[in-house]
Write a protein that holds these residues in place. Sequence first.
Motif, PDB file in Angstrom:
ATOM      1  N   ASN A 142     -24.607 -14.779  -3.562  1.00  0.00           N
ATOM      2  CA  ASN A 142     -23.771 -15.845  -4.142  1.00  0.00           C
ATOM      3  C   ASN A 142     -24.582 -17.019  -4.647  1.00  0.00           C
ATOM      4  OD1 ASN A 142     -21.489 -14.354  -3.559  1.00  0.00           O
ATOM      5  ND2 ASN A 142     -21.167 -15.341  -1.559  1.00  0.00           N
ATOM      6  N   SER A 143     -25.731 -17.270  -4.025  1.00  0.00           N
ATOM      7  CA  SER A 143     -26.521 -18.446  -4.396  1.00  0.00           C
ATOM      8  C   SER A 143     -27.569 -18.147  -5.448  1.00  0.00           C
ATOM      9  CB  SER A 143     -27.217 -19.022  -3.158  1.00  0.00           C
ATOM     10  OG  SER A 143     -28.112 -18.068  -2.604  1.00  0.00           O
ATOM     11  N   ALA A 144     -27.804 -16.880  -5.784  1.00  0.00           N
ATOM     12  CA  ALA A 144     -28.853 -16.537  -6.758  1.00  0.00           C
ATOM     13  C   ALA A 144     -28.627 -17.178  -8.117  1.00  0.00           C
ATOM     14  CB  ALA A 144     -28.965 -15.015  -6.897  1.00  0.00           C
ATOM     15  N   PRO A 145     -27.456 -17.107  -8.728  1.00  0.00           N
ATOM     16  CA  PRO A 145     -27.268 -17.754 -10.035  1.00  0.00           C
ATOM     17  C   PRO A 145     -27.458 -19.250  -9.971  1.00  0.00           C
ATOM     18  CG  PRO A 145     -25.524 -16.153  -9.599  1.00  0.00           C
ATOM     19  CD  PRO A 145     -26.267 -16.345  -8.337  1.00  0.00           C
ATOM     20  N   ALA A 146     -27.001 -19.883  -8.901  1.00  0.00           N
ATOM     21  CA  ALA A 146     -27.141 -21.338  -8.788  1.00  0.00           C
ATOM     22  C   ALA A 146     -28.591 -21.737  -8.754  1.00  0.00           C
ATOM     23  CB  ALA A 146     -26.426 -21.824  -7.526  1.00  0.00           C
ATOM     24  N   GLY A 147     -29.433 -20.884  -8.160  1.00  0.00           N
ATOM     25  CA  GLY A 147     -30.855 -21.209  -8.100  1.00  0.00           C
ATOM     26  C   GLY A 147     -31.466 -21.266  -9.478  1.00  0.00           C
ATOM     27  N   GLY A 148     -30.962 -20.495 -10.420  1.00  0.00           N
ATOM     28  CA  GLY A 148     -31.543 -20.490 -11.754  1.00  0.00           C
ATOM     29  C   GLY A 148     -31.032 -21.603 -12.624  1.00  0.00           C
ATOM     30  N   SER A 149     -29.934 -22.252 -12.242  1.00  0.00           N
ATOM     31  CA  SER A 149     -29.326 -23.244 -13.133  1.00  0.00           C
ATOM     32  C   SER A 149     -29.643 -24.659 -12.763  1.00  0.00           C
ATOM     33  CB  SER A 149     -27.792 -23.058 -13.123  1.00  0.00           C
ATOM     34  OG  SER A 149     -27.298 -23.250 -11.815  1.00  0.00           O
ATOM     35  N   GLY A 150     -30.192 -24.904 -11.601  1.00  0.00           N
ATOM     36  CA  GLY A 150     -30.473 -26.291 -11.266  1.00  0.00           C
ATOM     37  C   GLY A 150     -31.328 -26.377 -10.040  1.00  0.00           C
ATOM     38  N   GLY A 151     -31.283 -27.559  -9.387  1.00  0.00           N
ATOM     39  CA  GLY A 151     -32.051 -27.765  -8.166  1.00  0.00           C
ATOM     40  C   GLY A 151     -33.319 -28.489  -8.474  1.00  0.00           C
ATOM     41  N   SER A 152     -34.126 -28.714  -7.445  1.00  0.00           N
ATOM     42  CA  SER A 152     -35.366 -29.461  -7.611  1.00  0.00           C
ATOM     43  C   SER A 152     -36.313 -28.688  -8.493  1.00  0.00           C
ATOM     44  CB  SER A 152     -36.005 -29.719  -6.236  1.00  0.00           C
ATOM     45  OG  SER A 152     -36.337 -28.499  -5.607  1.00  0.00           O
ATOM     46  N   GLY A 153     -36.987 -29.363  -9.317  1.00  0.00           N
ATOM     47  CA  GLY A 153     -37.941 -28.719 -10.222  1.00  0.00           C
ATOM     48  C   GLY A 153     -37.384 -28.601 -11.626  1.00  0.00           C
ATOM     49  N   GLY A 154     -36.071 -28.801 -11.853  1.00  0.00           N
ATOM     50  CA  GLY A 154     -35.466 -28.835 -13.190  1.00  0.00           C
ATOM     51  C   GLY A 154     -35.806 -27.616 -14.006  1.00  0.00           C
ATOM     52  N   GLY A 155     -36.539 -27.826 -15.151  1.00  0.00           N
ATOM     53  CA  GLY A 155     -36.862 -26.763 -16.077  1.00  0.00           C
ATOM     54  C   GLY A 155     -37.659 -25.655 -15.430  1.00  0.00           C
ATOM     55  N   SER A 156     -38.504 -26.005 -14.508  1.00  0.00           N
ATOM     56  CA  SER A 156     -39.299 -25.002 -13.818  1.00  0.00           C
ATOM     57  C   SER A 156     -38.423 -24.022 -13.099  1.00  0.00           C
ATOM     58  CB  SER A 156     -40.263 -25.699 -12.839  1.00  0.00           C
ATOM     59  OG  SER A 156     -40.967 -24.752 -12.104  1.00  0.00           O
ATOM     60  N   SER A 157     -37.334 -24.487 -12.457  1.00  0.00           N
ATOM     61  CA  SER A 157     -36.425 -23.605 -11.739  1.00  0.00           C
ATOM     62  C   SER A 157     -35.718 -22.698 -12.716  1.00  0.00           C
ATOM     63  CB  SER A 157     -35.394 -24.427 -10.954  1.00  0.00           C
ATOM     64  OG  SER A 157     -36.042 -25.182  -9.959  1.00  0.00           O
ATOM     65  N   ALA A 158     -35.332 -23.228 -13.884  1.00  0.00           N
ATOM     66  CA  ALA A 158     -34.680 -22.402 -14.881  1.00  0.00           C
ATOM     67  C   ALA A 158     -35.613 -21.301 -15.343  1.00  0.00           C
ATOM     68  CB  ALA A 158     -34.236 -23.253 -16.062  1.00  0.00           C
ATOM     69  N   SER A 159     -36.893 -21.666 -15.522  1.00  0.00           N
ATOM     70  CA  SER A 159     -37.875 -20.673 -15.931  1.00  0.00           C
ATOM     71  C   SER A 159     -38.031 -19.608 -14.875  1.00  0.00           C
ATOM     72  CB  SER A 159     -39.221 -21.376 -16.201  1.00  0.00           C
ATOM     73  OG  SER A 159     -40.217 -20.437 -16.496  1.00  0.00           O
ATOM     74  N   VAL A 228     -52.793 -13.091 -10.388  1.00  0.00           N
ATOM     75  CA  VAL A 228     -52.099 -14.207 -11.032  1.00  0.00           C
ATOM     76  C   VAL A 228     -52.633 -15.502 -10.439  1.00  0.00           C
ATOM     77  CG1 VAL A 228     -49.865 -15.296 -11.469  1.00  0.00           C
ATOM     78  CG2 VAL A 228     -50.026 -12.807 -11.354  1.00  0.00           C
ATOM     79  N   SER A 229     -52.878 -16.492 -11.314  1.00  0.00           N
ATOM     80  CA  SER A 229     -53.327 -17.791 -10.794  1.00  0.00           C
ATOM     81  C   SER A 229     -52.178 -18.477 -10.073  1.00  0.00           C
ATOM     82  CB  SER A 229     -53.845 -18.669 -11.944  1.00  0.00           C
ATOM     83  OG  SER A 229     -52.781 -19.014 -12.824  1.00  0.00           O
ATOM     84  N   LEU A 230     -52.501 -19.271  -9.102  1.00  0.00           N
ATOM     85  CA  LEU A 230     -51.465 -19.957  -8.330  1.00  0.00           C
ATOM     86  C   LEU A 230     -50.658 -20.928  -9.169  1.00  0.00           C
ATOM     87  CD1 LEU A 230     -53.432 -20.576  -4.986  1.00  0.00           C
ATOM     88  CD2 LEU A 230     -51.658 -18.870  -5.437  1.00  0.00           C
ATOM     89  N   SER A 231     -51.215 -21.358 -10.278  1.00  0.00           N
ATOM     90  CA  SER A 231     -50.467 -22.276 -11.151  1.00  0.00           C
ATOM     91  C   SER A 231     -49.440 -21.536 -11.998  1.00  0.00           C
ATOM     92  CB  SER A 231     -51.440 -23.036 -12.072  1.00  0.00           C
ATOM     93  OG  SER A 231     -52.175 -22.131 -12.896  1.00  0.00           O
ATOM     94  N   TYR A 277     -48.988 -24.792   3.482  1.00  0.00           N
ATOM     95  CA  TYR A 277     -49.957 -23.747   3.827  1.00  0.00           C
ATOM     96  C   TYR A 277     -50.349 -23.033   2.547  1.00  0.00           C
ATOM     97  CZ  TYR A 277     -51.992 -19.881   6.582  1.00  0.00           C
ATOM     98  OH  TYR A 277     -52.832 -18.953   7.146  1.00  0.00           O
ATOM     99  N   PRO A 278     -51.169 -23.668   1.710  1.00  0.00           N
ATOM    100  CA  PRO A 278     -51.500 -23.121   0.379  1.00  0.00           C
ATOM    101  C   PRO A 278     -52.115 -21.730   0.469  1.00  0.00           C
ATOM    102  CG  PRO A 278     -52.223 -25.390   0.571  1.00  0.00           C
ATOM    103  CD  PRO A 278     -51.836 -24.962   1.952  1.00  0.00           C
ATOM    104  N   ALA A 279     -51.679 -20.848  -0.443  1.00  0.00           N
ATOM    105  CA  ALA A 279     -52.190 -19.493  -0.480  1.00  0.00           C
ATOM    106  C   ALA A 279     -53.570 -19.467  -1.126  1.00  0.00           C
ATOM    107  CB  ALA A 279     -51.241 -18.596  -1.237  1.00  0.00           C
ATOM    108  N   SER A 280     -54.306 -18.375  -0.915  1.00  0.00           N
ATOM    109  CA  SER A 280     -55.632 -18.219  -1.526  1.00  0.00           C
ATOM    110  C   SER A 280     -55.530 -17.587  -2.905  1.00  0.00           C
ATOM    111  CB  SER A 280     -56.501 -17.337  -0.624  1.00  0.00           C
ATOM    112  OG  SER A 280     -56.633 -17.885   0.671  1.00  0.00           O
ATOM    113  N   GLY A 281     -54.502 -16.761  -3.150  1.00  0.00           N
ATOM    114  CA  GLY A 281     -54.350 -16.089  -4.420  1.00  0.00           C
ATOM    115  C   GLY A 281     -53.013 -15.378  -4.495  1.00  0.00           C
TER     116      GLY A 281
END
Length: 286
Positions: A142-159, A228-231, A277-281
Amino acid sequence: MSHTAHIPSHRKPRRSASKMALRAGVAGGVLSTLAVAGAAGTANAAEPVTETIELPTLTADLSAQIAQSADATQQTADSYEARAQQEAAAVKAAKQASKDQKAAEKKAEAEKKAKAAAEAKREKEAQERAARATERTQLSTNSAPAGGSGGSGGGSSASDSSNVSAPSGGSVATVISFLKAQLGDAYVMGASGPNAWDCSSLVQAAFKQVNVDLPRVSQAQSTAGTPVSLSNIQPGDILYWGGAGSAYHVGVYIGNGQYLDAANPSKGVVIQDLSGYPASGAVRVL
């Protein structure tokens, strides 16, 4: 003629020699008889020796019989005593066997009850986990579509949402949905589900839902896809800690700077912030 011749003489007349001889013979016969009788008496006195000889023989026989009787009596007594000891030992063994059997039955009954209680507890816990998993799956769906339409991070979340659903036809969403359904499960080294995991078994099982076969251990999973780079990480990418090919921990990025992993025995399966806890890769397999 003497003047005294007419006076009768008072002297006894002399016995004749024949009479004296007769008397001597009679006396001798009497003495001989007495001698013979004395000898016979002496002989008769010696005769009981035969009876005296027989008496020790009778006494020895009687003693032997008494000894044999005593031995027989002792043997009988020993036999009775041995039998009594055997019967006592048999009674004691029977009592001990009965006691052991009762103890074994009691122990078996206790184990049966404990097993039944443990089984009931496991069944109850399994039902509760299944109910939680169903609820989590429904909430995640139920929450999957909402995650793509908004929330913290704005455009990044949409992407991020676009990347989840587009290239793999919803397979990334399936992976993440499965991972979220395991939240709260235990961390156990070497476990492979369904209610306990380690880090690499959880990642392997999640991608198995979309028919992607990953290696079992984190070292191999860290090189299983495209680096894939962490960025540039996207939801569904595998994060690893340590060197590529020698990673000691893995998790899955779920977007919004968070990842889901089977963390450790104290935390279990949780969602954590990547900044803490940043990942290494990272590698991408979808």
